[in-house]
Every structure is written in structure tokens, then in C-alpha cells.
Scaffold this motif. Sequence first.
Motif, short mmCIF file in Angstrom:
data_model
loop_
_atom_site.label_atom_id
_atom_site.label_comp_id
_atom_site.label_asym_id
_atom_site.label_seq_id
_atom_site.Cartn_x
_atom_site.Cartn_y
_atom_site.Cartn_z
N LEU A 1 54.80 32.74 37.67
CA LEU A 1 54.76 31.60 36.75
C LEU A 1 56.09 30.87 36.74
CD1 LEU A 1 52.73 32.87 33.64
CD2 LEU A 1 51.94 31.51 35.57
N GLY A 2 57.19 31.61 36.90
CA GLY A 2 58.50 30.97 36.97
C GLY A 2 58.63 30.05 38.17
N LEU A 3 57.85 30.33 39.21
CA LEU A 3 57.82 29.46 40.39
C LEU A 3 56.74 28.38 40.28
CD1 LEU A 3 58.21 32.13 43.23
CD2 LEU A 3 59.99 30.63 42.30
N GLY A 4 56.04 28.36 39.15
CA GLY A 4 54.99 27.37 38.96
C GLY A 4 53.71 27.70 39.68
N HIS A 5 53.52 28.98 40.03
CA HIS A 5 52.36 29.39 40.80
C HIS A 5 51.31 30.05 39.89
CE1 HIS A 5 49.90 31.06 44.00
NE2 HIS A 5 50.64 30.39 44.88
N PRO A 6 50.04 29.71 40.04
CA PRO A 6 49.01 30.34 39.20
C PRO A 6 48.85 31.82 39.50
CG PRO A 6 47.99 28.96 40.89
CD PRO A 6 49.46 28.69 40.94
N ILE A 7 48.48 32.57 38.46
CA ILE A 7 48.25 34.00 38.59
C ILE A 7 46.78 34.30 38.36
CG2 ILE A 7 50.59 34.59 37.88
CD1 ILE A 7 49.51 35.22 35.10
N THR A 8 46.37 35.53 38.69
CA THR A 8 44.99 35.96 38.54
C THR A 8 44.94 37.18 37.63
OG1 THR A 8 44.49 35.20 40.79
CG2 THR A 8 42.89 36.68 39.75
N PHE A 9 44.07 37.13 36.61
CA PHE A 9 43.79 38.26 35.76
C PHE A 9 42.36 38.71 35.99
CE2 PHE A 9 46.84 37.68 31.86
CZ PHE A 9 47.90 38.07 32.65
N TYR A 10 42.16 40.00 36.22
CA TYR A 10 40.82 40.57 36.21
C TYR A 10 40.74 41.55 35.05
CZ TYR A 10 36.83 43.53 37.17
OH TYR A 10 35.67 44.25 37.02
N ASP A 11 39.87 41.27 34.10
CA ASP A 11 39.73 42.11 32.92
C ASP A 11 38.65 43.16 33.14
OD1 ASP A 11 39.79 43.18 30.36
OD2 ASP A 11 38.40 41.68 29.56
N GLY A 12 39.03 44.21 33.83
CA GLY A 12 38.07 45.27 34.10
C GLY A 12 38.72 46.37 34.92
N PRO A 13 37.99 47.45 35.15
CA PRO A 13 38.54 48.57 35.93
C PRO A 13 38.67 48.20 37.40
CG PRO A 13 36.23 48.97 35.43
CD PRO A 13 36.62 47.73 34.67
N PHE A 14 39.65 48.79 38.05
CA PHE A 14 39.89 48.54 39.46
C PHE A 14 38.90 49.36 40.28
CE2 PHE A 14 42.05 49.20 43.53
CZ PHE A 14 42.45 47.91 43.83
N THR A 15 37.94 48.69 40.90
CA THR A 15 36.92 49.35 41.72
C THR A 15 36.78 48.61 43.04
OG1 THR A 15 35.09 48.00 40.86
CG2 THR A 15 35.66 50.01 39.62
N LEU A 16 36.08 49.23 43.97
CA LEU A 16 35.81 48.57 45.25
C LEU A 16 35.03 47.27 45.03
CD1 LEU A 16 34.82 51.59 47.51
CD2 LEU A 16 36.83 50.15 47.78
N GLU A 17 34.01 47.35 44.19
CA GLU A 17 33.14 46.18 43.96
C GLU A 17 33.93 45.04 43.34
OE1 GLU A 17 31.03 43.29 41.83
OE2 GLU A 17 32.09 44.92 40.77
N SER A 18 34.72 45.35 42.30
CA SER A 18 35.45 44.28 41.63
C SER A 18 36.53 43.69 42.53
CB SER A 18 36.08 44.82 40.34
OG SER A 18 37.08 45.79 40.60
N THR A 19 37.17 44.52 43.33
CA THR A 19 38.21 44.03 44.23
C THR A 19 37.64 43.07 45.26
OG1 THR A 19 39.44 46.10 43.96
CG2 THR A 19 40.02 44.72 45.85
N CYS A 20 36.53 43.45 45.85
CA CYS A 20 35.88 42.57 46.83
C CYS A 20 35.44 41.26 46.17
CB CYS A 20 34.67 43.27 47.44
SG CYS A 20 35.08 44.69 48.48
N ARG A 21 34.89 41.37 44.96
CA ARG A 21 34.40 40.18 44.27
C ARG A 21 35.54 39.20 43.98
NH1 ARG A 21 33.43 39.78 38.56
NH2 ARG A 21 33.26 42.05 38.43
N VAL A 22 36.66 39.71 43.46
CA VAL A 22 37.77 38.82 43.12
C VAL A 22 38.40 38.22 44.37
CG1 VAL A 22 40.07 38.73 42.08
CG2 VAL A 22 38.25 39.99 40.94
N ILE A 23 38.61 39.03 45.40
CA ILE A 23 39.21 38.52 46.63
C ILE A 23 38.36 37.42 47.24
CG2 ILE A 23 39.77 39.10 49.03
CD1 ILE A 23 40.78 41.80 48.02
N ASN A 24 37.05 37.64 47.28
CA ASN A 24 36.16 36.65 47.90
C ASN A 24 35.95 35.42 47.02
OD1 ASN A 24 35.11 37.72 50.56
ND2 ASN A 24 34.70 39.47 49.27
#
Length: 554
Positions: free
Chosen positions: A253-276
Amino acid sequence: MRDYLSATAHFNYQHTVDAALHGSLSALNACVECCDRHALPGRIALFWEGRDGSSATYTFTQLQEQAARFANFLLAQGVQKGDKVAGLLPRNVELLIVVLATWRIGAVYQPLFTAFGPKAIEHRLGSSGAKLVVTDAVNRPKLAEVADCPTIVTVTGAKGQGLVRGDFSFWAELGNYPAQCDPVLLTGEDPFLLMFTSGTTGPSKALYVPLKAIVAFQSYTRDAVDLRPEDAFWNVADPGWAYGIYFGITGPLGLGHPITFYDGPFTLESTCRVINKYGISNLTGSPTAYRLLIAGGDEFARSIKGKLRIVSSAGEPLNPEVIRWFADNLDVVIHDHYGQTEMGMVLCNHHGLDHPVHVGAAGFASPGHRIVVLDDQHQELAVGQPGILAVDRSQSPMFWFNGYHGVVTKAFVGNYYLSGDTVELNPDGSISFVGRSDDVITTSGYRVGPFDVESALIEHPAVIEAAVIGKPDPERTELVKAFVVIGAQYRATPELAEELRQYVRKRLAAHSYPREIEFVSELPKTPSGKLQRFILRNQEIAKAQEATAHKASA
């Protein structure tokens, strides 16, 4: 890609750095640096993804307005410059609003990991003297068990669920205050974060992070993570811990770049979903998380192959097998980065700087830091001699740690800060991680780093995770013992144990293979995923003492 030597040469002259870090940083506000400065029309600051697939985006302007509202609420509650505001919140927009609002009025934000129980929360709130804590409906019951809990603000669920009599309702209060609040300007030495060490060997200790550390956080994000304007960035670390809030929020954020929040447990399914879904091209996280992804095998690899440009890892050293897997299966380079809560990231294989990268090396000193290896007499060691990793504070203008709050530390010796980690200097100037000082094993006169043995074990197809310790032994001082988690398709048999022993012996040396192997279902770790070898070591010491006592009584 910038040249490593030219990047580090910028910090050669102390007077120049003093002017940069103390002169120009005499009127600072973290909310301005991480929000206001980038509040241009339509400029996105946060991509948010819920566990149920819901999503939202928030601009810097929206966050600036909501942070100003909550800042006015804090002022109305008597929160002033230097006071602490704690956040016991998941990765939602409310967390970001609370952080920015706290910074806006010159107060100090204190993160609380949502997996903490009441006692851990009580210790941290009591130690900090926080004026106010913000939580959500899920975590609110924990605060009912916290003695002398400060004022509570709750982010309620549907229909006000979770609000307890006497609490303030987060969103209701925001509607009561104006969207303008002048930022309080501070110096680079003033604190903006209050962190706690993980407390793996004792009670967690508090430390203040000064505003000048933002420069170091931005430098790491640019040089080591190589965050570019075109990148879609995701730091999977929880912002309740240092890596998450330093480099998942403050740095980008200090560089003015957007960040990503995923509100949930770290799983294979969620990781693939967010990346894609978000086209993530720049990913950072921990080796624990990456080993979970590797367990997904070919199906996981196919689902995200070609999406990631680079990957960064911090928290524990990367095993060579993880590096090879990412290269072979995802065609992506993953680099190892080293740091601590006390100093940020100071030793890295920098994605954005041109220098040699060797498997097994933690990397080179981050620009603005001079990293050395010291012996027991605190003399600098030459190539190939194991010793303590230390920061030469007299020649490290980006180093910001000044000690623990209310605790006298032995980590400062002369001009050096002693990290407590054992490393070796390599001929090319890079440094290789050996292990925590307490983790290094002395067996038959040899010194064995547990990380090398663990890395060899993990290369065996049966092994998912491994932890290696020194077990007390009257003949060898210590013998090497491994605790191993194996895949579900394998059986924990004496034959497999012997196969693993010989597997490591052939890859390392006759003195460093594990003479004992114990199969376990899980390994002790901190909430942030770091191995707690000392727990296993203490268990073995207790067993040895019990056996000695039993033998004496017989």
C-alpha cells in the motif's frame, strides 16, 4: 532487473542516509503514506474475496473516507497519539479501516491473530495497555474471558448478531462521524505498530515499530518481492503476524499497489480460485503453505500453471524440493527470504535485483543492511565457518529495531544485533541458513544443522513434513532424531524408518543421518506455521531424565 551492487551502494554513506531517514521523514503519517497519497479517482486499494465466493473491491478514496470516520470515533473515545488500538479481526475491509484510522490520529496499531485463545489475547492486551479493541462476532466471545478488557467495538453479523451490551457497533458508529480528519504528523522515530514475538521459548515480548521502517518495508517489497505495477499481488500471510502486516499491507500500500484479502482457510481449492479469479502473478507466503499446495499434486499444478510470474517465501527456510517442484511443475521461480519480527526482511534472494542465486542459500543482505557472521566472542567470521547471523547496526541505516518494550535484551552487543540464528558465509557473499542456535546438533564432535537433514527427508516420496532435533546421548553428546509425517498411502513401519535413514545417509553424511525416526501425525508449530523443534527436544530431555531416575531407583 537492477544490479544488486548498485542498489546496495546507495546506502554506503551514513550522512546521506541520516538525511534521508531522519530529515525528510520528520513529518510522517502512516495513513497518508499508505492511503491518502494514492487516493486518486478509481484507484483500487483492496480486492476482497469471501470464503463463499462473494467479492468486493475498495478504492484508496473509499478507505480514506472510512478511515477518517473511524479516526473521529477513536478521538471521541479519548484515543490519542501514541495510544494503542488492537484489532482481533479476520481479513476483511474492516481490518484495513481500523489500521488506517489508528495511524491517522498518530496512534499505534496492535494486531491480534484470530486463532489466539483468551489467555494469549489477555497477555498481549495487558502488556500493551490498549485503549480499545476491535473484533467481529466470531471472535467476540473470547474477549468475555479477558480480564480488564478495554473498550470493545464489534463488527456485527447479520441483524446485529454478536453485539454484546456495552459494545460499540462498528458500522453504526462510522455513520455518526464525518469523513474528514486531519492526520497527525509524526517523526520517523515515532511508533506506528506494536508487535509481539511468537514466544516459542517463553512469553511473547512486545516491540514498537517506528515509522521509518516503512521505507524498509517498501524497499523489500520492491527489491525482493519485485512488485511491479502490472502485478496482481497476494500475500497469503495473516496480518495478525509481522510478515502479513509488514508486507501484506504496509509495504504494497505504501507503494500505491492494491492488495488481496481472502477471508477463509488456506486450502487447495481456495488458492486456485483466488489465483485464477484475480489473475495473481506475484505470490508470497510460507513454506508450510507451499508444502500444502505441493500435496495437491498434478491437478493443482495444472490449474494454475502459467499464472504466476514469481513466488516468494518467508517464515522458515525453503527446502530444495519445494524450489524444484515449483520450477518443474509451475515453471515459476520461488525465492527464499529471511527475516524476523524484530527487523523485517534483511537477507533475501531478491527477485528484483541481479545477483547469484544458489539452492540452499538464504541470499544476500537487503540494501541498507550489513549482515555478518559472528563467533562466540562476537568476532566476524570468514567464509565457511558457522556462526550467529548479526546485523552491523553502525552500517545498516535501514535497520530500525531498538529493543523490546519493558524488557532488557541481550541481543545487542556493541554495534551488533544478534539474531539467534546460525548461518554460514559463502564464497560469493551470500549466506546459508543452518538453524536456530538452540537447534544445531552436536553429535560425535560434529555440528549438524537440522534443516539439511529435514530437506533430505522431504525429498523422499513418503515424507510430507519432518522435524529434526538432537536427542541427549551419553556417547555422542547428542544423536540425530527425526520426527516424520508421512503420506496417507504409506505405513509407519520399521522397514520404512530404515529406508529413510539410509536415504538420508547416502545424500548427506554418515554422521548426520537420523539414527532414530519417530512417525507422528503432526509437528508442533507456532500459529504462523514455524516449526517448534524445542518442544520435541524438551520431550526427549524429559524422557531421558525419567529413564535415568527410573534406573537409579531400580
